[in-house]
Design an enzyme around this catalytic site. Structure first.
Site, PDB file in Angstrom:
ATOM      1  N   ASP A   2       0.827  -1.206   0.000  1.00 18.07           N
ATOM      2  CA  ASP A   2       0.000   0.000   0.000  1.00 18.07           C
ATOM      3  C   ASP A   2       0.864   1.260   0.000  1.00 18.07           C
ATOM      4  O   ASP A   2       2.033   1.237   0.379  1.00 18.07           O
ATOM      5  CB  ASP A   2      -0.902  -0.013   1.236  1.00 18.07           C
ATOM      6  CG  ASP A   2      -2.214   0.717   1.020  1.00 18.07           C
ATOM      7  OD1 ASP A   2      -2.297   1.540   0.099  1.00 18.07           O
ATOM      8  OD2 ASP A   2      -3.168   0.446   1.774  1.00 18.07           O
ATOM      9  N   GLU A  40       3.217   5.355  -3.619  1.00 17.38           N
ATOM     10  CA  GLU A  40       3.463   6.495  -4.524  1.00 17.38           C
ATOM     11  C   GLU A  40       4.877   7.116  -4.402  1.00 17.38           C
ATOM     12  O   GLU A  40       5.381   7.549  -5.448  1.00 17.38           O
ATOM     13  CB  GLU A  40       2.391   7.582  -4.291  1.00 17.38           C
ATOM     14  CG  GLU A  40       1.011   7.169  -4.671  1.00 17.38           C
ATOM     15  CD  GLU A  40       0.362   6.209  -3.670  1.00 17.38           C
ATOM     16  OE1 GLU A  40      -0.488   5.404  -4.099  1.00 17.38           O
ATOM     17  OE2 GLU A  40       0.724   6.239  -2.471  1.00 17.38           O
ATOM     18  N   ASP A  81      -7.995   4.601  -3.448  1.00 19.13           N
ATOM     19  CA  ASP A  81      -9.101   4.850  -2.520  1.00 19.13           C
ATOM     20  C   ASP A  81     -10.169   5.728  -3.171  1.00 19.13           C
ATOM     21  O   ASP A  81     -10.376   6.885  -2.792  1.00 19.13           O
ATOM     22  CB  ASP A  81      -8.571   5.488  -1.240  1.00 19.13           C
ATOM     23  CG  ASP A  81      -7.628   4.561  -0.502  1.00 19.13           C
ATOM     24  OD1 ASP A  81      -7.821   3.338  -0.600  1.00 19.13           O
ATOM     25  OD2 ASP A  81      -6.701   5.042   0.162  1.00 19.13           O
TER      26      ASP A  81
END
Length: 947
Positions: A554, A557, A631
């Site tokens: 997760d 980025e 998300d």
């Protein structure tokens, strides 16, 4: 920081320096794999040296520098290519020409313009002839580099796809700006695919604009007029949404509350959690044409221009959404504008920026513009169709390794299962209800609240993690994927170990920032190979050795701290092991997955790695990593935007994509819904589930309300029945789906296929953003409007089509109104399809796919290859797999089942194929219990069946 400067450039496989200078009269130098041209005009719009390298007969590597030498820094994306294609070089007028068997590449010796042509001399792609490039010297944290730009000509009828995953509900990016910047819900992949059957792989890791590369301007770039007609601003009214009273009225000419640091711009007395803001007045442009507005928002946002609603959206505050909308305006004409914004909580975001119409001189072009690079560095990839172009991308960046077969089944997840009993109880409920499932996902916070990065289960909630995993495996035949972040809380043992070795980014700690749970933290430097090794070692010790099956990587980025300005995000990851955060910004997810993939394959060489990551970059497919769309919100418009997001991600060369079925972030009205909101919630999830069954990976996830289908609706409800039907249908289709996965490795196939891939000559498909092919046969048409019982479907020309459910035949080349009752999503099967269906199963390896039902759709010749292997290991890389090819001849009305090729351990030597023959003259509704037209007992030798 250490700099790799002495390694040979792994993007090429031959000498980097010229080895032959033909004569003083020539204008090029020949190298072992191409040429170097030094244009006679030498400036920052042309470059000092141009190097062309022949990678294959259809792939050319172009490098342009303003320096005396080319950079030798190895590529993170591109791998060595073992190829030695033939080529020739000649001069023709002002051009140096390099020719392969498939291409002619011309370089103008004066201007440096590069033109790519086919062997017949027809141009495929041309750089712009003047001002095609720019190099602007910059310094980032003391690191010298250039801001670079390369411009290409683009004809009127060109369409541009790929470039990763974005949430703007767009298919064709021609005339638009695509920002390649890793962010939650936005994925940067620097590979562009044209409907002209070529691609551009831009080998650069910095933030990059593609297409229209002009900077978005503040709203004040337009003439603004207040509600009372004063020029220079809009009237902003800050309202208490409970009382309706206007507390503050003020003039605002720019609406830019983009980041945490912008919160101080709001009026001190404005209570955001209880407030509403309205902006009113008029707007006027200095240009006639299509104006683009880029809207960043959290909370509820509505925008009207000239009475037309352009935006009606919602997003939770901690992860703002974005939208690009367009409207035609006439020069100097005033248009009414109204903006209504209801913030979400005490910190919320709103920004509106604009681009005026593209200048006429720049309309037929697109560009790549990057913040930092040593040189312009790109690969031109040609092909006869989109599949060949994507195959070229994978030639450069690596094969899409096969995921384990169970990954093609259904995964259940929620924002988190708080305890061991929660998680096991869900799987037991699935098995008791006979809802097929292969994988349960354990999201974050299974550790102690202050122990992020330890990878250790909190004993009070997970008292026997080893036993839990064993029960999942042995009792429930279910895999466990677990969330692992590249994040460490300061002070724990893993943090201290990483810190001692200098493997952490330290700025977030130095600035004293705390995360959402109130603890200081930072991320490790995935660019450092030793740090990657240690990161895997920590995962291996605490998790993999327990039997964890797959990894949810997760926030890759990397999202070190959310909602910071971009300059602070770059600062937070500077320095990396390789250089500045500016130069390497977008490549973090690639390096993070690399470490996990290589670590697990070393630890257990013959067990397939499987990674799900929130961000991606070029080459990620070689590290067994899939990407999900982040998300996203639980809204109809968010569901719709996932269609084009997934298609363009797949057109970027990476075949494995998924999303949160139902959306992750939920409006509060759904948390304790009234009757009407509950009705909409159930329908939204039903429609999303129908869509989700036909993307590469089938996965439900989200915040409260819980997403298990029995928590969405009772067993008697049509929502439950529809979701169960599509779940079971997915498992029936497993022979088809796993064959597509096999083809993705063996033949560089793409599973989720934009219509340009199969119907590129049909001009009507160019901008269709809400339909796609799932494999070669199935046209998928999601329903994304509340209450809809039909939708428009375009059936591409060149094929007849069958309604998947009732078997009725429809001619192609037309738009129809397709039935879409609550329980069904329109699916059409192209004539000439052969679709294998397996038996009903509860998990992918419950039993062999025997008998297989082959549905043969007449009206055109067709072929399909059934791929099978062991499903869990890497023996397929050694040739241990089998294929059976089915060929249908429509003229002879025969189905040929060819000799089986290959073998693997556990292969069925003999099997049964039940043939269902469907033809245009007689409809044949979907029915897995119907009597077959033919039954074939197959022993691996060719059989021919006539209908």
């Amino acid at each position: 920081m250490r700099k790799i400067s002495t390694l040979l450039n792994t993007t090429v496989f031959l000498l980097a320096f010229p080895i032959i200078c033909l004569s003083q009269n020539t204008h090029y130098q020949k190298t072992d794999n191409g040429i170097i041209v030094k244009p006679t005009i030498n400036n920052a719009s042309i470059g000092k040296q141009i190097k062309l390298e022949v990678v294959t007969e259809k792939i050319i590597h172009a490098v342009i520098t303003v320096a005396d030498k080319f950079s030798l820094e190895p590529s993170l994306m591109v791998i060595p290519v073992k190829s030695k294609p033939e080529f020739s070089i000649s001069e023709n007028g002002n051009n140096v020409e390099l020719k392969t068997k498939a291409l002619t590449v011309k370089v103008d010796i004066n201007t440096g313009q590069i033109i790519y042509q086919d062997v017949a001399g027809k141009s495929i792609l041309e750089e712009k002839s003047f001002s095609a490039r720019s190099f602007k010297a910059v310094s980032n944290d003391g690191e010298a580099s250039y801001q670079i730009e390369q411009v290409f000509n683009s004809p009127d009828d060109e369409a541009i796809y790929g470039l990763g995953q974005h949430q703007d509900d767009m298919m064709d990016y021609k005339g638009k700006q695509v920002l390649l910047l890793q962010n939650n819900t936005d994925v940067a992949i620097p590979f562009l695919l044209s409907n002209k059957n070529y691609g551009i792989l831009w080998d650069n890791y910095s933030i990059t604009k593609v297409g229209d590369t002009r900077d978005y301007q503040p709203l004040s770039s337009f003439k603004l007029f207040s509600k009372n007609g004063e020029q220079g601003w809009l009237t902003a009214s800050y309202v208490d949404k409970k009382t309706g009273e206007v507390g503050i009225t003020r003039a605002e000419s720019d609406i830019d509350y983009s980041f945490l640091s912008d919160m101080k711009k709001f009026p001190d007395s404005f209570k955001m959690a209880n407030g509403k803001v309205t902006y009113e007045g008029k707007i006027s442009s200095g240009y006639t044409g299509l104006q683009h507005f880029n809207v960043k928002y959290a909370g509820y946002i509505k925008i009207w221009i000239d009475g037309k609603m352009l935006v009606d959206k919602w997003r939770q505050a901690w992860n703002p959404g974005s939208a690009v909308v367009e409207t035609e305006m006439s020069k100097d004409k005033k248009y009414d504008i109204k903006i209504e914004w209801i913030p979400d909580g005490n910190e919320s975001y709103l920004s509106i920026k604009a681009l005026t119409p593209i200048p006429e001189a720049d309309e037929n072009q697109y560009a790549f513009a990057s913040e930092s690079g040593d040189q312009i560095n790109y690969y031109f990839v040609s092909g006869t169709n989109a599949d060949e172009v994507i195959s070229g991308y994978r030639t450069l960046t690596g094969k899409a390794v096969l995921m384990p077969k169970w990954a093609m089944g259904f995964w259940q997840s929620r924002e988190r299962y708080k305890t061991q009993d929660d998680l096991l109880g869900v799987v037991k409920e699935f098995r008791d209800r006979k809802i097929p499932i292969d994988n349960i996902v354990l999201d974050w916070q299974y550790w102690k609240p202050d122990s992020w990065g330890t990878h250790e289960f909190e004993k009070s909630r997970f008292p026997d993690a080893d036993g839990m995993i064993k029960t999942l495996h042995d009792t429930y035949h279910t895999k466990l994927m677990i969330s692992v972040w590249p994040k460490f809380y300061s002070g724990n043992a893993n943090y201290n170990l990483m810190n001692k070795n200098g493997f952490l980014y330290k700025r977030n700690i130095a600035d004293g920032r705390k995360d959402w749970l109130g603890y200081p933290s930072t991320f490790y430097d995935a660019f450092n190979p030793e740090a990657r090794n240690l990161f895997w070692d920590l995962m291996n010790k605490s998790l993999y050795k327990k039997g964890i099956d797959a990894w949810w990587m997760d926030a890759t980025e990397p999202d070190i701290h959310s909602n910071l300005p971009i300059w602070e995000r770059k600062q937070n990851m500077t320095p990396t092991y390789l250089g500045s955060g500016t130069k390497y910004f977008n490549a973090f997810p690639l390096q993070n997955s690399k470490g996990v993939y290589e670590g697990q394959r070393k630890e257990n060489p013959n067990s397939r790695v499987f990674i799900l990551t929130r961000s991606a970059y070029g080459g990620l497919q070689r590290y067994a990593a899939a990407t999900w769309s982040g998300d996203i919100a639980s809204r109809w418009e968010d569901m719709k935007s996932q269609i084009s997001a997934g298609i363009n991600f797949s057109l970027s060369g990476l075949p494995y994509w998924t999303m949160d079925i139902g959306g992750f972030s939920v409006e509060r009205r759904y948390e304790d819904p009234n009757t009407e909101d509950l009705k909409e919630w159930r329908e939204l999830n039903t429609r999303w589930y129908q869509f989700g069954a036909f993307v590469p990976l089938f996965r439900s996830h989200g915040q409260f309300p819980f997403r298990e289908i029995y928590n969405i609706a009772p067993e008697s409800h049509p929502a439950y029945k529809s979701m169960l039907f599509y779940n079971k249908l997915r498992y029936r289709l497993m022979p088809y789906i796993y064959s597509l996965a096999g083809a993705s490795y063996q033949n560089d196939y793409t599973i989720m296929r934009g219509l340009v891939m199969d119907y590129g000559t049909d001009s009507k498909i160019k901008s269709i953003a809400d339909q796609y092919m799932f494999g070669p046969s199935m046209l998928i048409n999601p329903v994304y409007k509340y209450g809809a019982t039909s939708r428009k479907v375009y059936l591409p020309e060149g094929n007849g089509w069958y309604d998947f459910y009732n078997g009725k035949y429809v001619k192609g080349g037309q738009t129809i109104t397709a039935d879409a009752p609550y329980n069904q999503m329109p699916i059409y099967v192209k004539a000439g399809s052969i679709i294998p269906f397996g038996p009903e199963i509860q998990y992918t390896d419950e039993k062999p796919a025997d008998a297989i039902t082959l549905q043969v759709y007449a009206g055109k010749d067709g072929t399909f290859t059934l791929y099978e292997d062991e499903g869990l290991n890497y023996n397929y890389e050694k040739g241990e797999f089998s294929t059976i090819t089915f060929n249908y001849n429509d003229n002879l009305k025969t189905l040929t089942i060819a000799d089986r090729k290959g073998s693997y351990k556990g292969m069925l030597s003999n099997r049964i194929f039940n043939i269902i023959y469907i033809n245009p003259k007689k409809s044949n509704p979907l029915n897995f219990n119907q009597k077959p037209n033919k039954t074939i007992r197959y022993d691996g030798k060719q059989t021919i069946t006539k209908f």
